[in-house]
Design a protein around this motif. Sequence first.
Motif, PDB file in Angstrom:
ATOM      1  N   MET A  25       2.067  -7.935   0.996  1.00  0.00           N
ATOM      2  CA  MET A  25       1.598  -6.563   1.123  1.00  0.00           C
ATOM      3  C   MET A  25       1.742  -6.026   2.543  1.00  0.00           C
ATOM      4  N   THR A  28       2.044   0.235   2.984  1.00  0.00           N
ATOM      5  CA  THR A  28       2.312   1.173   1.887  1.00  0.00           C
ATOM      6  C   THR A  28       3.238   0.613   0.812  1.00  0.00           C
ATOM      7  N   TYR A  29       3.598  -0.644   0.901  1.00  0.00           N
ATOM      8  CA  TYR A  29       4.524  -1.243  -0.072  1.00  0.00           C
ATOM      9  C   TYR A  29       4.143  -2.693  -0.274  1.00  0.00           C
ATOM     10  N   CYS A  30       4.207  -3.149  -1.518  1.00  0.00           N
ATOM     11  CA  CYS A  30       3.937  -4.564  -1.779  1.00  0.00           C
ATOM     12  C   CYS A  30       4.785  -5.051  -2.947  1.00  0.00           C
ATOM     13  N   MET A  49      -4.726  -3.209  -8.879  1.00  0.00           N
ATOM     14  CA  MET A  49      -4.046  -2.525  -7.779  1.00  0.00           C
ATOM     15  C   MET A  49      -3.898  -1.037  -8.096  1.00  0.00           C
ATOM     16  N   CYS A  50      -3.580  -0.700  -9.340  1.00  0.00           N
ATOM     17  CA  CYS A  50      -3.478   0.707  -9.743  1.00  0.00           C
ATOM     18  C   CYS A  50      -4.826   1.407  -9.575  1.00  0.00           C
ATOM     19  N   TRP A  54      -2.769   2.125  -5.787  1.00  0.00           N
ATOM     20  CA  TRP A  54      -1.364   1.735  -5.723  1.00  0.00           C
ATOM     21  C   TRP A  54      -0.644   2.241  -6.969  1.00  0.00           C
ATOM     22  N   MET A  71       5.090  -2.184  -5.753  1.00  0.00           N
ATOM     23  CA  MET A  71       4.121  -1.095  -5.831  1.00  0.00           C
ATOM     24  C   MET A  71       4.097  -0.368  -4.490  1.00  0.00           C
ATOM     25  N   THR A  72       3.759   0.907  -4.536  1.00  0.00           N
ATOM     26  CA  THR A  72       3.650   1.699  -3.316  1.00  0.00           C
ATOM     27  C   THR A  72       2.295   2.386  -3.276  1.00  0.00           C
ATOM     28  N   LYS A  73       1.906   2.747  -2.056  1.00  0.00           N
ATOM     29  CA  LYS A  73       0.653   3.464  -1.854  1.00  0.00           C
ATOM     30  C   LYS A  73       0.897   4.495  -0.766  1.00  0.00           C
TER      31      LYS A  73
END
Length: 84
Positions: A25, A28-30, A49-50, A54, A71-73
């Motif tokens: 992680m 902003t990206y994992c 995570m959602c 995310w 996944m991104t955030k």
Amino acid sequence: MANNGQSIENNITIKKYGSHVKINMGATYCIISCSIHKLSEFVKVVDNMCLDGWDATSGITSDDGMVFQSMTKMSINNNQSNSN
């Protein structure tokens, strides 16, 4: 979501959930990875995570008995600039 271990490597946090799910992680990206034989644990982590903000990027992939989901955030700075 029980976190059994965490380490930091080149500004990337590596978290382990149980003995089968691992998350590499950044801010902003994992990438989440898991044994294909423990998909229920994988789904729980992705779902949590959602709930934590995310977003799963399109597609899921597998290789050599493992499944992977990226996944991104949105960063805090992007949230502030979008609200103006």
